[in-house]
Write a protein that holds these residues in place. Structure first.
Motif, PDB file in Angstrom:
ATOM      1  N   MET A 291      -2.136   5.846   2.604  1.00 22.67           N
ATOM      2  CA  MET A 291      -1.545   7.014   3.268  1.00 22.67           C
ATOM      3  C   MET A 291      -2.443   7.517   4.396  1.00 22.67           C
ATOM      4  SD  MET A 291       0.277   9.070   0.112  1.00 22.67           S
ATOM      5  CE  MET A 291      -1.171   9.264  -0.894  1.00 22.67           C
ATOM      6  N   ALA A 292      -3.759   7.297   4.242  1.00 28.80           N
ATOM      7  CA  ALA A 292      -4.703   7.744   5.278  1.00 28.80           C
ATOM      8  C   ALA A 292      -4.724   6.770   6.460  1.00 28.80           C
ATOM      9  CB  ALA A 292      -6.102   7.872   4.693  1.00 28.80           C
ATOM     10  N   GLY A 293      -4.061   5.610   6.307  1.00 26.70           N
ATOM     11  CA  GLY A 293      -4.020   4.632   7.397  1.00 26.70           C
ATOM     12  C   GLY A 293      -5.281   3.797   7.504  1.00 26.70           C
ATOM     13  N   LEU A 294      -6.077   3.738   6.427  1.00 34.29           N
ATOM     14  CA  LEU A 294      -7.284   2.894   6.449  1.00 34.29           C
ATOM     15  C   LEU A 294      -6.883   1.474   6.046  1.00 34.29           C
ATOM     16  CD1 LEU A 294      -9.716   5.477   4.847  1.00 34.29           C
ATOM     17  CD2 LEU A 294      -9.919   4.518   7.156  1.00 34.29           C
ATOM     18  N   LYS A 295      -7.254   0.518   6.883  1.00 32.07           N
ATOM     19  CA  LYS A 295      -6.804  -0.862   6.681  1.00 32.07           C
ATOM     20  C   LYS A 295      -7.486  -1.496   5.461  1.00 32.07           C
ATOM     21  CE  LYS A 295      -6.020  -2.992  10.794  1.00 32.07           C
ATOM     22  NZ  LYS A 295      -6.727  -3.655  11.890  1.00 32.07           N
ATOM     23  N   ALA A 296      -6.716  -2.256   4.676  1.00 33.77           N
ATOM     24  CA  ALA A 296      -7.287  -2.997   3.539  1.00 33.77           C
ATOM     25  C   ALA A 296      -7.069  -4.481   3.802  1.00 33.77           C
ATOM     26  CB  ALA A 296      -6.579  -2.591   2.263  1.00 33.77           C
ATOM     27  N   GLN A 297      -8.147  -5.261   3.720  1.00 33.18           N
ATOM     28  CA  GLN A 297      -7.992  -6.707   3.897  1.00 33.18           C
ATOM     29  C   GLN A 297      -8.132  -7.369   2.528  1.00 33.18           C
ATOM     30  OE1 GLN A 297     -11.065  -7.449   6.830  1.00 33.18           O
ATOM     31  NE2 GLN A 297      -9.715  -6.878   8.518  1.00 33.18           N
ATOM     32  N   PHE A 298      -6.997  -7.797   1.971  1.00 31.36           N
ATOM     33  CA  PHE A 298      -7.007  -8.485   0.681  1.00 31.36           C
ATOM     34  C   PHE A 298      -7.128  -9.984   0.924  1.00 31.36           C
ATOM     35  CE2 PHE A 298      -5.081  -4.517  -0.716  1.00 31.36           C
ATOM     36  CZ  PHE A 298      -5.705  -4.336  -1.939  1.00 31.36           C
ATOM     37  N   ALA A 299      -7.960 -10.654   0.134  1.00 36.10           N
ATOM     38  CA  ALA A 299      -8.135 -12.099   0.269  1.00 36.10           C
ATOM     39  C   ALA A 299      -7.916 -12.741  -1.099  1.00 36.10           C
ATOM     40  CB  ALA A 299      -9.538 -12.405   0.787  1.00 36.10           C
TER      41      ALA A 299
END
Ligand SMILES: Cc1cc2nc3c(=O)[nH]c(=O)nc-3n(C[C@H](O)[C@H](O)[C@H](O)COP(=O)(O)OP(=O)(O)OC[C@H]3O[C@@H](n4cnc5c(N)ncnc54)[C@H](O)[C@@H]3O)c2cc1C
Length: 346
Positions: free
Chosen positions: A145-153
């Motif tokens: 919701m805060a718009g912080l990007k998450a990079q899942f691998a």
């Protein structure tokens, strides 16, 4: 500073305790009922020891768990401990609003986050805050919701785990298999736990050979775990997952900071996620105490302190060499799980 902690798990409770010791009373929101937690085999890496020491809990956790991995100069690399005990001790003296789930963020006209909307059995409420700390785990809604990007691998492999009420003699054992995958186990005074990487076969295929075949192969590959794994009675006691690593390029945006599993998640070989989450909490508590009237300065200070500690661990995570799409050597047939089916000849 009004600090709101979203998530009363291991890291959220730790941060609440650390802030209280520094004269700041945060609001803690937890979506689960009191006493709820995911039972799991658990080791706390030495990265979390400094935080427990700050809280006056280290000596007790080492005494009630089983420390292992002697390090030069004394001490241990990690401690296997019943995670419920740790959570219970961390929660003491902390007021948590249970059954309160953060469902939205409040913002001012400039877009700065100024609090949260929480859902509870009594309905929805708005809770203002100068800083919302996302401690809501790997799938963090607050981060999103805060718009912080998450990079899942995602990893190329699956993982299978068991937990048994039977402790074994050694607190920890781990072995690498011939294709570079691994198998490991932990034992604390109340039980034992094992995990291994395996074919990404899905749960049905992972449990299809049955619990006896599972325990037999496990005992051969990691004899230290034999008494624990042989006490299992059903494949319902096996947990199959497909691990993913997580990294976030940015850890904060005005009004929100992410820490713990919401900010990073490491591979199964490291056993480090919780210890690193606990040291995140200590760094953030110190950064807030050093900048009590300025949440942005606290977040910037936090990032300056934590980048050099966390980023090298993310980059050096051995699981990054086994991510989805990486060609891996074929496993030895005797080590493979599920075992290869015998060829049918006519
Ligand atoms: C099976 C298993 C074994 C593990 N073994 C180890 C190990 O041996 N060593 C190790 O270091 N790590 C281990 N981990 C990882 C470790 O448990 C985590 O690193 C640690 O719990 C991180 O804590 P956290 O507080 O960041 O997140 P979590 O423990 O996930 O806590 C997040 C909390 O936020 C709450 N929440 C979520 N969304 C909301 C919302 N919208 N509103 C309010 N509350 C919310 C959740 O209910 C939860 O209580 C293991 C994890 C699992 C699943």
């Amino acid at each position: 500073m009004r600090v709101l902690i979203a998530g009363g798990g291991l890291v959220g409770l730790t941060l609440a305790r650390l802030l209280s010791r520094r004269g700041i009373a945060p609001v803690v929101l937890e979506r689960m009922k009191p006493g709820g937690y995911v039972k799991r085999g658990f080791m706390l890496g030495h990265q979390g020891y400094g935080t427990l020491e700050d809280l006056g809990l280290l000596e007790e956790v080492l005494r009630r768990g089983r420390p292992f991995g002697a390090i030069p100069g004394g001490g241990s690399a990690a401690v296997a401990v019943e995670v419920g005990l740790l959570l219970q001790r961390l929660a003491e003296g902390i007021e948590v609003l249970h059954e309160h789930a953060v469902s939205d963020l409040l913002r001012d006209p400039d877009g700065r986050v100024t609090g949260v909307l929480a859902q509870s059995p009594d309905g929805a409420s708005q809770i203002p805050a100068d800083l919302v700390v996302a401690c809501d785990g790997l799938r963090s809604r607050v981060r999103e919701m805060a718009g912080l990007k998450a990079q899942f691998a995602p990893m190329e492999e699956g993982k299978i785990e068991w937990m048994s009420h039977v402790p074994v003699a050694e607190p920890f054992a781990m072995a690498y298999l011939s294709d570079g995958s691994h198998i490991g186990m932990l034992s604390w005074p109340e039980g034992s736990f094992g995990w291994r990487t395996m074919d990404r076969s899905g749960r049905d295929a992972a449990v299809e050979p049955g619990i006896e075949a599972f325990a037999e192969q496990w005992s051969k590959l990691l004899p230290a775990a034999a008494d624990g794994v042989r006490a299992l009675t059903s494949t319902d006691q096996l947990l199959y997952t497909e691990p993913e690593l997580l990294t976030c390029p940015e850890w904060w945006t005005p009004g929100v900071v992410v820490i713990g599993d919401a900010a990073h998640f490491f591979g199964p070989e490291t056993g480090a996620s919780a210890g690193i989450g606990l040291s995140d909490a200590l760094a953030l508590a110190q950064a807030i105490a050093a900048n009590p009237d300025n949440p942005d300065a606290a977040c910037a200070t936090y990032v300056t302190w934590r980048q050099p500690a966390v980023r090298p661990l993310e980059a050096g995570d051995p699981s990054r060499r086994r991510l989805r799409g990486t060609p891996l050597p074929p496993p030895h047939p005797d080590e493979r799980w599920p075992p290869p089916r015998p060829k049918v000849t006519r």
